[in-house]
Design a protein around this motif. Structure first.
Motif, PDB file in Angstrom:
ATOM      1  N   GLU A  67       0.578  -1.245   0.018  1.00  0.00           N
ATOM      2  CA  GLU A  67      -0.126   0.131  -0.014  1.00  0.00           C
ATOM      3  C   GLU A  67       1.031   1.243  -0.155  1.00  0.00           C
ATOM      4  N   GLN A  68       1.940   1.130   0.937  1.00  0.00           N
ATOM      5  CA  GLN A  68       2.851   2.365   0.946  1.00  0.00           C
ATOM      6  C   GLN A  68       3.595   2.762  -0.473  1.00  0.00           C
ATOM      7  N   VAL A  69       3.995   1.594  -1.036  1.00  0.00           N
ATOM      8  CA  VAL A  69       4.638   1.673  -2.360  1.00  0.00           C
ATOM      9  C   VAL A  69       3.912   2.267  -3.439  1.00  0.00           C
ATOM     10  N   LYS A  70       2.735   1.674  -3.509  1.00  0.00           N
ATOM     11  CA  LYS A  70       1.712   2.112  -4.344  1.00  0.00           C
ATOM     12  C   LYS A  70       1.124   3.569  -4.266  1.00  0.00           C
ATOM     13  N   THR A  71       1.143   4.126  -3.103  1.00  0.00           N
ATOM     14  CA  THR A  71       0.938   5.397  -2.848  1.00  0.00           C
ATOM     15  C   THR A  71       2.040   6.339  -3.442  1.00  0.00           C
ATOM     16  N   TRP A  72       3.213   5.863  -2.972  1.00  0.00           N
ATOM     17  CA  TRP A  72       4.422   6.711  -3.302  1.00  0.00           C
ATOM     18  C   TRP A  72       4.491   6.452  -5.073  1.00  0.00           C
ATOM     19  N   ARG A  73       4.096   5.537  -5.734  1.00  0.00           N
ATOM     20  CA  ARG A  73       4.055   5.451  -7.096  1.00  0.00           C
ATOM     21  C   ARG A  73       2.913   6.455  -7.655  1.00  0.00           C
ATOM     22  N   GLU A  74       1.963   6.506  -7.207  1.00  0.00           N
ATOM     23  CA  GLU A  74       0.909   7.353  -7.573  1.00  0.00           C
ATOM     24  C   GLU A  74       1.480   8.805  -7.487  1.00  0.00           C
ATOM     25  N   ALA A  75       1.978   9.420  -6.313  1.00  0.00           N
ATOM     26  CA  ALA A  75       2.639  10.566  -6.241  1.00  0.00           C
ATOM     27  C   ALA A  75       3.590  10.924  -7.258  1.00  0.00           C
ATOM     28  N   GLU A  76       4.677   9.933  -7.378  1.00  0.00           N
ATOM     29  CA  GLU A  76       5.667   9.979  -8.193  1.00  0.00           C
ATOM     30  C   GLU A  76       5.216  10.381  -9.645  1.00  0.00           C
ATOM     31  N   LEU A  77       4.247   9.414 -10.193  1.00  0.00           N
ATOM     32  CA  LEU A  77       3.764   9.438 -11.625  1.00  0.00           C
ATOM     33  C   LEU A  77       2.965  10.903 -11.687  1.00  0.00           C
ATOM     34  N   THR A  78       2.303  11.418 -10.619  1.00  0.00           N
ATOM     35  CA  THR A  78       1.455  12.639 -10.708  1.00  0.00           C
ATOM     36  C   THR A  78       2.333  13.727 -10.727  1.00  0.00           C
ATOM     37  N   HIS A  79       3.322  13.851 -10.112  1.00  0.00           N
ATOM     38  CA  HIS A  79       4.542  14.905  -9.882  1.00  0.00           C
ATOM     39  C   HIS A  79       5.278  14.840 -11.378  1.00  0.00           C
ATOM     40  N   GLY A  80       5.503  13.585 -11.763  1.00  0.00           N
ATOM     41  CA  GLY A  80       6.209  13.709 -12.923  1.00  0.00           C
ATOM     42  C   GLY A  80       5.504  14.218 -14.217  1.00  0.00           C
ATOM     43  N   ARG A  81       4.182  13.972 -14.141  1.00  0.00           N
ATOM     44  CA  ARG A  81       3.366  14.522 -15.485  1.00  0.00           C
ATOM     45  C   ARG A  81       3.318  15.944 -15.227  1.00  0.00           C
ATOM     46  N   VAL A  82       2.984  16.480 -13.994  1.00  0.00           N
ATOM     47  CA  VAL A  82       2.867  17.944 -13.902  1.00  0.00           C
ATOM     48  C   VAL A  82       4.362  18.597 -14.199  1.00  0.00           C
ATOM     49  N   SER A  83       5.412  17.987 -13.783  1.00  0.00           N
ATOM     50  CA  SER A  83       6.745  18.793 -14.090  1.00  0.00           C
ATOM     51  C   SER A  83       6.903  18.823 -15.611  1.00  0.00           C
ATOM     52  N   MET A  84       6.684  17.704 -16.090  1.00  0.00           N
ATOM     53  CA  MET A  84       6.910  17.377 -17.703  1.00  0.00           C
ATOM     54  C   MET A  84       6.001  18.663 -18.425  1.00  0.00           C
ATOM     55  N   LEU A  85       4.800  18.704 -18.074  1.00  0.00           N
ATOM     56  CA  LEU A  85       4.114  19.632 -18.709  1.00  0.00           C
ATOM     57  C   LEU A  85       4.449  21.068 -18.522  1.00  0.00           C
ATOM     58  N   ALA A  86       4.936  21.411 -17.351  1.00  0.00           N
ATOM     59  CA  ALA A  86       5.403  22.707 -16.816  1.00  0.00           C
ATOM     60  C   ALA A  86       6.467  22.993 -17.511  1.00  0.00           C
ATOM     61  N   SER A  87       7.560  22.121 -17.728  1.00  0.00           N
ATOM     62  CA  SER A  87       8.849  22.343 -18.231  1.00  0.00           C
ATOM     63  C   SER A  87       8.608  22.802 -19.828  1.00  0.00           C
ATOM     64  N   ALA A  88       7.522  21.927 -20.443  1.00  0.00           N
ATOM     65  CA  ALA A  88       7.513  22.001 -21.668  1.00  0.00           C
ATOM     66  C   ALA A  88       6.464  23.502 -22.047  1.00  0.00           C
ATOM     67  N   GLY A  89       5.729  23.812 -20.912  1.00  0.00           N
ATOM     68  CA  GLY A  89       5.117  25.245 -21.080  1.00  0.00           C
ATOM     69  C   GLY A  89       5.919  26.161 -21.139  1.00  0.00           C
ATOM     70  N   PHE A  90       6.888  26.382 -20.069  1.00  0.00           N
ATOM     71  CA  PHE A  90       7.773  27.219 -20.300  1.00  0.00           C
ATOM     72  C   PHE A  90       8.783  27.400 -21.353  1.00  0.00           C
ATOM     73  N   LEU A  91       9.113  26.399 -21.884  1.00  0.00           N
ATOM     74  CA  LEU A  91       9.891  26.469 -23.180  1.00  0.00           C
ATOM     75  C   LEU A  91       9.118  26.802 -24.174  1.00  0.00           C
ATOM     76  N   VAL A  92       7.827  26.454 -24.476  1.00  0.00           N
ATOM     77  CA  VAL A  92       7.107  26.913 -25.561  1.00  0.00           C
ATOM     78  C   VAL A  92       6.655  28.326 -25.508  1.00  0.00           C
ATOM     79  N   GLN A  93       6.257  28.643 -24.387  1.00  0.00           N
ATOM     80  CA  GLN A  93       5.903  30.269 -24.207  1.00  0.00           C
ATOM     81  C   GLN A  93       6.815  31.250 -24.150  1.00  0.00           C
ATOM     82  N   GLU A  94       8.044  30.948 -24.209  1.00  0.00           N
ATOM     83  CA  GLU A  94       9.196  31.902 -24.591  1.00  0.00           C
ATOM     84  C   GLU A  94       9.113  32.282 -25.957  1.00  0.00           C
ATOM     85  N   LYS A  95       8.646  31.594 -26.885  1.00  0.00           N
ATOM     86  CA  LYS A  95       8.530  31.861 -28.323  1.00  0.00           C
ATOM     87  C   LYS A  95       6.960  32.288 -28.726  1.00  0.00           C
TER      88      LYS A  95
END
Length: 165
Positions: A67-95
């Motif tokens: 259960e603990q590993v499953k909760t950590w994996r959910e948090a890891e995947l969620t935060h990874g998705r948000v960070s990928m989108l934020a990184s792409a957003g910052f790069l795109v909106q520069e231009k």
């Protein structure tokens, strides 16, 4: 007027939000159908991908329950998705930015210039998507065996029921 939002700008914003839906983990069988073996890395949950593979250099998983590993994996995947989108957003909106002419300086300085309506719309959109994710994966607080951050038994971390590929 400069604060007027056109249909093209709204379509651009919707396409950027829809782009986020594609950040899904590899879909595997639900946890109740998976053979949970403590010898398998992360109990066989999705997320161990090449080239890194079984990455746990600080040995944080040792002695942790499924259960603990499953909760950590959910948090890891969620935060990874948000960070990928934020990184792409910052790069795109520069231009290119659907709300600005992109000549207002760095992207970080453009965010506070958004109209009040956009702040409300972003907050509403984030709230709706988070509410959907919580309703899909988390157990009800009124369930007899509920504890803080308990995921549903049949929920696979990161599986939001959408796979564009």
């Amino acid at each position: 007027p400069t604060n007027c939002i056109t249909l093209r700008q709204i379509a651009d914003m919707i396409s950027l939000v829809a782009f986020n839906v594609g950040f899904n983990a590899p879909v595997r069988a639900p946890a109740t159908q998976m053979k949970v073996a403590s010898s398998e890395f992360c109990y066989g949950l999705p997320g161990a991908l090449p080239p890194v593979g079984n990455f746990d250099p600080l040995n944080l998983l040792e002695g942790k329950s499924f259960e603990q590993v499953k909760t950590w994996r959910e948090a890891e995947l969620t935060h990874g998705r948000v960070s990928m989108l934020a990184s792409a957003g910052f790069l795109v909106q520069e231009k290119y930015h659907p709300l600005f002419t992109a000549d207002g300086g760095p992207a970080i300085e453009q965010i506070p210039q958004l109209p009040v309506f956009m702040w409300f719309a972003m907050t509403l959109g984030i709230g709706i998507s988070e509410g959907y994710r919580v309703n899909l994966g988390w157990s009800s607080p009124t369930a007899p065996d509920h504890f803080f951050q308990k995921l549903e038994d049949d929920y696979t971390p990161g599986d939001l029921g959408f796979d564009p590929l």
